[in-house]
Enzyme design. Structure first.
Site, mmCIF file in Angstrom:
data_model
loop_
_atom_site.group_PDB
_atom_site.id
_atom_site.type_symbol
_atom_site.label_atom_id
_atom_site.label_comp_id
_atom_site.label_asym_id
_atom_site.label_seq_id
_atom_site.Cartn_x
_atom_site.Cartn_y
_atom_site.Cartn_z
ATOM 1 N N HIS A 386 39.727 33.922 28.570
ATOM 2 C CA HIS A 386 40.656 32.815 28.801
ATOM 3 C C HIS A 386 40.059 31.715 29.677
ATOM 4 O O HIS A 386 40.574 30.601 29.713
ATOM 5 C CB HIS A 386 41.970 33.333 29.409
ATOM 6 C CG HIS A 386 41.866 33.744 30.851
ATOM 7 N ND1 HIS A 386 41.637 35.039 31.243
ATOM 8 C CD2 HIS A 386 41.960 33.022 31.997
ATOM 9 C CE1 HIS A 386 41.612 35.108 32.561
ATOM 10 N NE2 HIS A 386 41.807 33.898 33.043
ATOM 11 N N ASP A 425 39.749 41.125 27.952
ATOM 12 C CA ASP A 425 39.613 39.669 28.103
ATOM 13 C C ASP A 425 38.207 39.368 28.624
ATOM 14 O O ASP A 425 38.004 39.132 29.820
ATOM 15 C CB ASP A 425 40.689 39.175 29.076
ATOM 16 C CG ASP A 425 40.701 37.666 29.238
ATOM 17 O OD1 ASP A 425 39.868 36.986 28.606
ATOM 18 O OD2 ASP A 425 41.537 37.179 30.010
ATOM 19 N N SER A 498 39.432 34.852 37.997
ATOM 20 C CA SER A 498 39.167 35.536 36.725
ATOM 21 C C SER A 498 37.681 35.494 36.397
ATOM 22 O O SER A 498 37.044 34.448 36.453
ATOM 23 C CB SER A 498 39.950 34.856 35.600
ATOM 24 O OG SER A 498 41.336 34.961 35.818
#
Length: 583
Positions: A386, A425, A498
């Site tokens: 993402h 992810d 992230s």
């Protein structure tokens, strides 16, 4: 070892009588400058980021620097309501403030524990009253006395001085566009701006009380913040909610690590030690030569960014504050005689284990957003899908080590992304240049619930001051078919984290890749201390296969996770068979 921390703590309370500000002309000027329309408080002034009543009292924490001379230091913002001039003119233009700059009937009280250790009592007969938690400078309740082991004495204000290096760094890091706040959005008034908050956060007050305070103590030992490294353990000592219920809260200890450092000589320190409103002015301590020494003063215990709770504590280096004091004393030496503690310095010998990996944590910039990543070999970066999914331009910033203090910018190319259907992810970047000087991470092979862990990432501050470190434990290991598929920690994870590294605090091994924290979409609340990582054991087989084959098809295995793994990452519980009723 913590005795010296507790013995140095105190609570400062400032108030004035109903009759006095300075004079009626000055009072009118102050009201016109600041405004006086706070509901529920008669004749209230809005000063900086505080909503303040005329007479206080207001309280915060402090540090007894010298027990033999009775020298106390605390945060200077507590004196803002009692200035005899408009606050905006004071904070911007003055190099120091002295007692004559404040209300003539200023009343200052200091509470401290005579034997260094507070005996916590219930105090059931106390009237707790109403409290206004604006920036933690807490109005006192109508308490009936203090517990017997807590001493209370009157203090006199010597001077209030700014720490300019801290202010310079603070203004650089906390930009208005980033929507920073130093108290919760619910507590702040609409008129409060970041500029007003920054105006007084770098001011510190020096007081004097009758000496000796604790006969067994002398001058508090201090150390230079330049010796600190990210990940180093810190202890904070402050009194949550100030002078409210001191017999319960006085000199409470919290433990954390150095999350980040900024400014010349590390004038600004960020720590993940948990502090509460009222601890402003409290001491921050680090181990040097097998003993705890004062390294900083708490400035703001809570920070919010764009409505998200960051939960880091803002600290000013005490060495920089003392340096500012020395410069001021050189100017007013004929009117003020004050001996300051010496600040010691020595070479750091043993860096924290996570220091081995921190140079491999990189910032991944995608157009106007950013995330984190881990440099697994000289040209290969792993991050989150993402982070890079919505961009065609990727730049990677490698901060390296102290030998290379300036981040190097390199263009990256996305060579693999897991499919949207994959629970993992993950994305892989290939750099245009090779960075052989950055040591490759050592991959962990064992996970144990309760182990101390750290998260290394560019959360909250981006590339402003390099990767941050937050500490916690491995709180949960979620398995499918006896294999770890998800890791949870109690470390703080913020926006921008992230793709960052989950690291073993004791070994420095890479344990996982951070993917997200937790958000309750129904109320918009973010929980940074509940977060999720992809275990490195999931990535290790494909990385090993790619290392030998150099074939990117090796990463396709990440798209073949089972339905049970997908259910875990969707936070879905396993289906439970419902027993039919016999009735």
């Amino acid at each position: 070892m913590l005795d010296v921390v507790e013995q140095s703590g105190c609570v400062i309370t400032v108030s004035r009588t109903l009759s006095g500000l300075c004079n009626s002309h000055d009072k009118k000027d102050l009201q016109q400058e600041a405004g006086s329309n706070h509901p529920g408080q008669a004749d209230a002034d809005i000063c900086g980021s505080l909503v303040l009543g005329d007479n206080g009292p207001w309280s915060c924490s402090g540090v007894i620097l010298d027990h033999s001379l009775g020298i106390v230091m605390c945060h200077g913002a507590i004196f803002a309501p009692f200035l005899c001039m408009p606050e905006n003119a004071i904070w911007a233009d003055r190099q120091l403030l002295q007692a004559e700059d404040f209300s003539v009937d200023l009343h200052i009280q200091v509470q401290y524990v005579a034997d260094g250790k507070a005996k916590r009592k219930s105090g059931l007969n106390k009237d707790t009253g109403a409290n206004n938690l604006q920036l933690g400078l807490i109005p006192l309740s109508n308490q009936g006395g203090v517990p017997s082991d807590i001493q209370q004495c009157q203090a006199r204000l010597l001077l209030v001085v700014p720490c300019l290096e801290f202010h310079k760094t603070l203004s650089m890091l906390f930009q208005q566009a980033d929507n920073w706040h130093f108290s919760s959005p619910e507590e702040e008034q609409e008129s409060v701006t970041l500029q007003k908050a920054l105006a007084h956060l770098h001011w510190f007050a020096v007081l004097q009380i009758p000496a000796p305070c604790v006969p067994s103590m002398d001058t508090l030992s201090c150390m230079q913040a330049s010796e600190l490294q990210k990940g180093k353990t810190l202890f904070t000592c402050g009194s949550p909610f100030g002078s409210f219920y001191p017999d319960i809260f006085i000199n409470s200890i919290s433990k954390g690590v150095v999350s980040n450092l900024a400014g010349k000589g590390n004038a600004l320190i960020l720590t993940d030690a948990r502090c509460l409103p009222g601890t402003e002015g409290g001491g921050v301590f680090a181990v040097q030569e097998d003993c705890l020494k004062l390294v900083g003063l708490i400035v703001a215990p809570l920070c919010w960014k764009a409505g998200e709770w960051v939960g880091l504590t803002l600290v000013c280096s005490v060495g920089h504050v003392l340096e500012s004091l020395e410069q001021v004393l050189a100017v007013c030496k004929n009117s003020l005689c004050l001996t300051l503690p010496q600040v010691t310095q020595h070479t750091v010998v043993n860096p924290a284990p996570e220091q081995k990996l921190i140079s491999a944590v990189v910032l991944v910039e995608c157009d106007r957003s950013w995330g984190s990543g881990v440099l697994l070999n000289p040209r290969l970066v792993v991050t989150c899908r993402h982070v890079v999914a919505q961009t065609s331009s990727v730049h990677v910033y490698i901060h390296g080590s102290k030998r290379y203090p300036v981040a190097e910018k390199c263009r990256g190319r996305v060579v693999f992304m897991t499919q949207l259907a994959s629970p993992y992810d993950i994305a892989v970047l290939e750099l245009e240049e090779s960075f052989y000087r950055v040591p490759e991470p050592i991959l962990g092979s064992w996970f144990s619930t309760g182990d101390d862990v750290s998260i290394l990432s560019f959360g909250a501050f981006g590339k402003s001051c390099g990767p941050s470190v937050t500490s916690g434990i491995l709180s949960a290991i979620v398995t499918v078919d006896n294999a770890p598929v998800m890791l949870q920690t109690t470390c703080a994870v913020h926006g921008g984290s992230s793709g960052g590294a989950l690291v073993s605090t004791h070994t420095g091994e890479l344990l996982g890749i951070i993917t997200s924290n937790t958000k309750d979409s129904s109320i918009g609340a973010t929980y940074p201390h509940l977060n999720f990582s992809v275990p490195i054991s999931v990535l290790e087989p494909v990385l090993r296969r790619y290392h030998y084959s150099q074939d990117l098809q090796a990463f396709q295995q990440l798209n073949q996770a089972s339905a049970a793994v997908a259910a875990v990452w969707r936070l879905q519980s396993k289906p439970v068979r419902v027993l039919h009723s016999r009735l």
